[in-house]
Design a protein around this motif. Structure first.
Motif, mmCIF file in Angstrom:
data_model
loop_
_atom_site.group_PDB
_atom_site.id
_atom_site.type_symbol
_atom_site.label_atom_id
_atom_site.label_comp_id
_atom_site.label_asym_id
_atom_site.label_seq_id
_atom_site.Cartn_x
_atom_site.Cartn_y
_atom_site.Cartn_z
ATOM 1 N N PRO A 58 -21.275 19.376 -8.869
ATOM 2 C CA PRO A 58 -20.576 20.622 -8.519
ATOM 3 C C PRO A 58 -20.842 20.980 -7.045
ATOM 4 C CG PRO A 58 -22.314 21.028 -10.151
ATOM 5 C CD PRO A 58 -22.301 19.567 -9.876
ATOM 6 N N LEU A 59 -19.913 21.706 -6.456
ATOM 7 C CA LEU A 59 -19.983 22.034 -5.031
ATOM 8 C C LEU A 59 -21.276 22.752 -4.661
ATOM 9 C CD1 LEU A 59 -18.564 21.942 -2.310
ATOM 10 C CD2 LEU A 59 -17.449 24.094 -2.900
ATOM 11 N N THR A 60 -21.755 23.651 -5.510
ATOM 12 C CA THR A 60 -22.991 24.385 -5.181
ATOM 13 C C THR A 60 -24.177 23.440 -5.067
ATOM 14 O OG1 THR A 60 -23.316 24.879 -7.525
ATOM 15 C CG2 THR A 60 -22.229 26.576 -6.186
ATOM 16 N N LEU A 61 -24.253 22.450 -5.954
ATOM 17 C CA LEU A 61 -25.345 21.480 -5.901
ATOM 18 C C LEU A 61 -25.210 20.586 -4.664
ATOM 19 C CD1 LEU A 61 -27.854 20.337 -7.258
ATOM 20 C CD2 LEU A 61 -26.374 18.820 -8.579
ATOM 21 N N VAL A 62 -23.985 20.219 -4.338
ATOM 22 C CA VAL A 62 -23.747 19.399 -3.144
ATOM 23 C C VAL A 62 -24.212 20.152 -1.905
ATOM 24 C CG1 VAL A 62 -21.966 18.338 -1.693
ATOM 25 C CG2 VAL A 62 -21.846 18.095 -4.176
ATOM 26 N N LEU A 63 -23.845 21.434 -1.795
ATOM 27 C CA LEU A 63 -24.259 22.230 -0.630
ATOM 28 C C LEU A 63 -25.776 22.363 -0.561
ATOM 29 C CD1 LEU A 63 -21.526 25.004 -0.486
ATOM 30 C CD2 LEU A 63 -21.890 23.128 1.122
ATOM 31 N N GLN A 64 -26.426 22.547 -1.709
ATOM 32 C CA GLN A 64 -27.892 22.624 -1.719
ATOM 33 C C GLN A 64 -28.502 21.334 -1.194
ATOM 34 O OE1 GLN A 64 -29.017 23.492 -5.741
ATOM 35 N NE2 GLN A 64 -28.685 25.693 -5.533
ATOM 36 N N LYS A 65 -27.996 20.205 -1.658
ATOM 37 C CA LYS A 65 -28.528 18.907 -1.223
ATOM 38 C C LYS A 65 -28.267 18.681 0.270
ATOM 39 C CE LYS A 65 -28.385 16.452 -5.634
ATOM 40 N NZ LYS A 65 -29.809 16.150 -5.723
ATOM 41 N N ILE A 66 -27.086 19.048 0.718
ATOM 42 C CA ILE A 66 -26.752 18.856 2.131
ATOM 43 C C ILE A 66 -27.651 19.715 3.006
ATOM 44 C CG2 ILE A 66 -24.997 19.307 3.894
ATOM 45 C CD1 ILE A 66 -22.901 18.453 1.837
ATOM 46 N N LEU A 67 -27.838 20.972 2.636
ATOM 47 C CA LEU A 67 -28.629 21.879 3.472
ATOM 48 C C LEU A 67 -30.105 21.507 3.494
ATOM 49 C CD1 LEU A 67 -26.868 25.276 2.773
ATOM 50 C CD2 LEU A 67 -26.784 23.890 4.850
ATOM 51 N N ARG A 68 -30.571 20.829 2.465
ATOM 52 C CA ARG A 68 -31.954 20.340 2.504
ATOM 53 C C ARG A 68 -32.092 19.262 3.568
ATOM 54 N NH1 ARG A 68 -32.386 19.573 -3.555
ATOM 55 N NH2 ARG A 68 -32.495 21.721 -4.212
ATOM 56 N N GLY A 69 -30.995 18.566 3.812
ATOM 57 C CA GLY A 69 -31.006 17.505 4.809
ATOM 58 C C GLY A 69 -31.579 16.224 4.247
#
Length: 185
Positions: free
Chosen positions: A121-132
């Protein structure tokens, strides 16, 4: 002195300021595409988010330049521009932080953004991306000693400053008009 007058004219002329912001964003995006397709610098997930912020800034700058807003709409446009610039700047800060971590503290590389968008889901993708990830910490291009993320951060700050100075010019014009009116009476 002439440079100060030119700067005041550009910043206090709303359409000129918004046009300048749009040109800067278009130039930055064009340079990012040059780096990607001619220098083979593939963007990491955090770079893609920063590009998205520059695209959003470009859209708002163009809309504002075409609209030629009055006082209230200028405040709305400038607030939106500052919000987008702060969001993009915070992503750039995160990437700069990752780039300055010691090698043993850099997070492992994760799956590609396309794979994550297909599977999560998009929210999980954004969390993973922002962690770097490790790829976001790589610095393979520098100009004047600064990485792409550091340059992005500088440009986000400068574009936010352009928007704020435009809003302050409008507020100053209103104050000048009020002082002129009260001086006449």
């Amino acid at each position: 002195m002439p440079m100060q007058n030119l700067l005041k004219t550009v910043v206090c002329s709303r359409r000129a300021a918004y046009g300048l912001g749009a040109l800067i964003c278009a130039g930055l995006l064009g340079f990012a595409l040059y780096l990607q397709y001619y220098e083979f610098q593939d963007p990491c997930p955090l770079c893609i988010l920063q590009r998205t912020a520059f695209i959003a800034l470009l859209i708002v700058f163009v809309a504002a330049a075409l609209h030629g807003p009055g006082r209230t709409a200028t405040y709305v446009y400038c607030s939106l521009l500052v919000l987008i610039a702060l969001t993009g700047g915070s992503v750039a800060v995160r990437q700069v932080w990752l780039q300055h971590l010691p090698a043993d503290r850099i997070p492992a590389c994760g799956p590609g953004i396309e794979y994550m968008l297909d599977r999560f889901p998009l929210t999980l993708v954004l969390q993973k991306i922002l962690r770097g990830s490790g790829e976001c910490a790589d610095v393979s291009w520098r100009f004047l000693g600064l990485s792409i993320a550091e340059w992005s951060l500088i440009w986000f700050v400068m574009l936010a400053a352009l928007a704020l100075s435009t809003a302050f010019c409008v507020a100053w014009e209103v104050r000048s008009d009020q002082a002129r009116i009260s001086g006449v009476n």
